[in-house]
Design a protein around this motif. Sequence first.
Motif, PDB file in Angstrom:
ATOM      1  N   THR A  96      -5.516   0.199   3.684  1.00 55.24           N
ATOM      2  CA  THR A  96      -5.227  -0.425   2.388  1.00 55.24           C
ATOM      3  C   THR A  96      -6.473  -0.487   1.530  1.00 55.24           C
ATOM      4  O   THR A  96      -6.451  -0.172   0.330  1.00 55.24           O
ATOM      5  N   ARG A 104      -7.486   9.399   6.743  1.00 53.02           N
ATOM      6  CA  ARG A 104      -6.475   8.751   7.592  1.00 53.02           C
ATOM      7  C   ARG A 104      -6.737   9.039   9.072  1.00 53.02           C
ATOM      8  O   ARG A 104      -6.679   8.141   9.916  1.00 53.02           O
ATOM      9  N   GLU A 144      -6.548  -1.540  11.357  1.00 58.15           N
ATOM     10  CA  GLU A 144      -6.357  -0.191  10.822  1.00 58.15           C
ATOM     11  C   GLU A 144      -5.585  -0.249   9.505  1.00 58.15           C
ATOM     12  O   GLU A 144      -5.931   0.442   8.534  1.00 58.15           O
ATOM     13  N   HIS A 145      -4.546  -1.101   9.443  1.00 53.71           N
ATOM     14  CA  HIS A 145      -3.755  -1.248   8.213  1.00 53.71           C
ATOM     15  C   HIS A 145      -4.627  -1.772   7.069  1.00 53.71           C
ATOM     16  O   HIS A 145      -4.550  -1.269   5.934  1.00 53.71           O
ATOM     17  N   ILE A 148      -2.752   3.363   1.563  1.00 53.65           N
ATOM     18  CA  ILE A 148      -1.403   2.777   1.573  1.00 53.65           C
ATOM     19  C   ILE A 148      -1.403   1.622   0.600  1.00 53.65           C
ATOM     20  O   ILE A 148      -2.431   1.026   0.315  1.00 53.65           O
ATOM     21  N   ALA A 194      -4.091  -2.453  15.312  1.00 51.06           N
ATOM     22  CA  ALA A 194      -3.141  -1.950  14.310  1.00 51.06           C
ATOM     23  C   ALA A 194      -3.300  -2.687  12.988  1.00 51.06           C
ATOM     24  O   ALA A 194      -3.248  -2.082  11.903  1.00 51.06           O
ATOM     25  N   THR A 195      -3.527  -4.001  13.063  1.00 51.48           N
ATOM     26  CA  THR A 195      -3.729  -4.786  11.841  1.00 51.48           C
ATOM     27  C   THR A 195      -5.010  -4.370  11.133  1.00 51.48           C
ATOM     28  O   THR A 195      -5.022  -4.173   9.907  1.00 51.48           O
TER      29      THR A 195
END
Length: 204
Positions: free
Chosen positions: A198, A92, A193-194, A203, A190-191
């Motif tokens: 995933t 992370r 990274e998400h 996550i 941010a997108t």
Amino acid sequence: MTGHHPGRSRRATERKGDVRERSILDTCEALLAQKGYDAMTVGDLAQGAGITRGALYFYFGSKQEVVTALVARTVEHLWERSRATAQAEEPRQAIAAAMQRTVELWNEHGLVMRTAIDLSLTVPEIGELWQHTADLFIEAITAVLERAGIQAGAKPYQAPAMARSLCWMIERTFYHASQESREELRQASATCEHIWLTSAGLIT
């Protein structure tokens, strides 16, 4: 004493050369913003760096060589900032750090990065530089994914293939977002990274 002065002179010349080369590259980056690659000339580069055209040709053989050197300097900064990603202990944190360093460089040098992408298909030296940089990032992303528990191997759902897709997704997303605003770039980061988190199963 006679043996000392030539060495000192050479060192001074090398330092002066480094300063001039850096000035040419800094001028090139500024002119990319002002005129763009196609409109920029060798004369513009020399004038901006405060030297003659002849002096510029001592360092670079063409406008294309200057831009290639500028791309090389920029991608080296990119890799230096992200070098620790593959060695970071916690996936992370590694992902967050990699995205933060990448967005910082795109904020600072987004125009150079976009120019590199635009020229990568037509200027072989830039294409090789950009591909090498991508390969380094794919290797780093692969290491993070594997540390997060994604299986190694050559199948489409295993770490190396996933890392390739993530790398090129990030490149294209940043390319477009960096043309809009720093806020767009932040949101795009941010997108990405998400999606990376995933993909790593961190996550759901």
